[in-house]
Design a protein around this motif. Sequence first.
Motif, mmCIF file in Angstrom:
data_model
loop_
_atom_site.group_PDB
_atom_site.id
_atom_site.type_symbol
_atom_site.label_atom_id
_atom_site.label_comp_id
_atom_site.label_asym_id
_atom_site.label_seq_id
_atom_site.Cartn_x
_atom_site.Cartn_y
_atom_site.Cartn_z
ATOM 1 N N SER A 73 0.620 8.682 14.605
ATOM 2 C CA SER A 73 1.249 7.489 14.057
ATOM 3 C C SER A 73 2.698 7.796 13.680
ATOM 4 O O SER A 73 3.107 8.956 13.639
ATOM 5 N N GLU A 74 3.454 6.736 13.389
ATOM 6 C CA GLU A 74 4.868 6.900 13.044
ATOM 7 C C GLU A 74 5.040 7.545 11.674
ATOM 8 O O GLU A 74 4.312 7.235 10.733
ATOM 9 N N ASN A 75 6.022 8.416 11.580
ATOM 10 C CA ASN A 75 6.400 9.022 10.317
ATOM 11 C C ASN A 75 7.862 8.683 10.044
ATOM 12 O O ASN A 75 8.731 8.920 10.883
ATOM 13 N N PHE A 76 8.143 8.097 8.886
ATOM 14 C CA PHE A 76 9.500 7.671 8.517
ATOM 15 C C PHE A 76 10.091 8.645 7.509
ATOM 16 O O PHE A 76 9.473 8.918 6.471
ATOM 17 N N GLU A 77 11.277 9.145 7.788
ATOM 18 C CA GLU A 77 12.000 9.969 6.819
ATOM 19 C C GLU A 77 13.440 9.482 6.729
ATOM 20 O O GLU A 77 14.126 9.369 7.745
ATOM 21 N N LEU A 78 13.882 9.189 5.503
ATOM 22 C CA LEU A 78 15.264 8.744 5.308
ATOM 23 C C LEU A 78 16.238 9.845 5.724
ATOM 24 O O LEU A 78 16.077 11.002 5.350
ATOM 25 N N LYS A 79 17.244 9.460 6.501
ATOM 26 C CA LYS A 79 18.236 10.437 6.939
ATOM 27 C C LYS A 79 19.138 10.856 5.782
ATOM 28 O O LYS A 79 19.553 12.015 5.687
ATOM 29 N N LYS A 80 19.440 9.906 4.898
ATOM 30 C CA LYS A 80 20.384 10.185 3.812
ATOM 31 C C LYS A 80 20.018 9.328 2.607
ATOM 32 O O LYS A 80 19.618 8.174 2.750
ATOM 33 N N THR A 81 20.149 9.888 1.415
ATOM 34 C CA THR A 81 19.906 9.128 0.191
ATOM 35 C C THR A 81 21.100 9.275 -0.744
ATOM 36 O O THR A 81 21.689 10.351 -0.860
ATOM 37 N N ASP A 82 21.463 8.172 -1.385
ATOM 38 C CA ASP A 82 22.552 8.177 -2.353
ATOM 39 C C ASP A 82 22.033 8.128 -3.794
ATOM 40 O O ASP A 82 22.726 8.528 -4.725
ATOM 41 N N ALA A 83 20.812 7.618 -3.961
ATOM 42 C CA ALA A 83 20.249 7.494 -5.301
ATOM 43 C C ALA A 83 19.841 8.869 -5.843
ATOM 44 O O ALA A 83 19.316 9.706 -5.116
ATOM 45 N N VAL A 84 20.123 9.087 -7.128
ATOM 46 C CA VAL A 84 19.796 10.357 -7.793
ATOM 47 C C VAL A 84 18.781 10.074 -8.894
ATOM 48 O O VAL A 84 18.965 9.162 -9.697
ATOM 49 N N MET A 85 17.710 10.868 -8.941
ATOM 50 C CA MET A 85 16.636 10.609 -9.894
ATOM 51 C C MET A 85 16.798 11.422 -11.174
ATOM 52 O O MET A 85 17.118 12.606 -11.132
#
Length: 383
Positions: free
Chosen positions: A269-281
Amino acid sequence: MKKDLSEKIYIAGFAIMLLLPLVFINFDPEAISEKENRYLTGIPQIIKDGEINKSLPTDIESYLDDRIGFRDELISANALMQYHLFGRMENGSRYRLGPDGEFNIIENDMVETYQHFNLFTDEELQKLTSDYLTISDYLKENGAEFYYMQCWDKQSIYPEYFPDSVNSYGDISRTDQLMTSLTKTTDVKVIPLKNTFIENKQNYEVYSKYGDPVHWTWRGAFLGYLDTMNALNEDRTVPFKVLSESDYDITMTDQGMSFYGGVKRENVSENFELKKTDAVMNENYDEEHEAFDGYNTYHFINDKAGNDCKTLIICNSFIVNYLKEDFAESFGDTLVVWHDVDKSFVKWIEDYKPDIVIYEMVERYAAYGNVHKAAKAIRKSGQ
């Protein structure tokens, strides 16, 4: 003479078969069963809590059951035999198989909901609808928008995967009742999702056949995300950023799930991974804010979101495990609370002062009692 020799060999072989598991007993005090994700039973104590352990025989039996040699291999062999020969899960109390061996989870009132045996009475539906309206009106008075996001159990989208020994009666479930009541009799903003999943399951896998039986797939999560963001952007002069497929690395991977006992089927099945994130936790948010102390929170700041919108997302693992980082890319400030609305809801709003509140709920964990507690707390506060 030959007969005596064969008997001796038989007896010796049988003795070895009985003794070998004892020779290979697991004596490691910190041993863990990876298949069951738990510590194995510890050494039985003759003296327990200062007195003779009256349950010693039971403790010894549990110890041997847990630590006898080749235990995991025998469990796996039994589970595989049950699945492939008899078409059933070894742990049939929680997991059930569909017509083609599909993995399903059975818990809470899922069967009754699927069969439509637990429909709301008119009085119950009116009360619940009123509770949601109370929450929505309260947030309006405090300058916040409210969106109710309804997630669905796997069998509501893929009834063909559910055990064919379970029949449903009629076309309306209690969740359908609530969606209809909210959309037709109130101005509560509802994100129902169901039609989107049914329309897209012809081209995508939105819930797994042989993968995770509890949650949606990554594609299903992405579709839920898009519906939610589109609902938020409806009639908005300056729309929020919405992620597209190009923001992800999408690969096909085997996400077939392994169950206790070693049962596994391939499920590509498809696996989604964000290429880039700007939000900091900020991992310490709940410790810094008394209103959220004791709750699982995930607080994100995103200076590149292009807005200072504060968004509170109250949800379960459908968002926490799949979408919390994705939503955080759209807002300047995002607070995700892994919980249901409850009597603390008023304190949460007073503390965080959100501009938007998204409340996500899944069918089998429908916490309608907590919705009533939140509405009651609002009425008690006089707002």
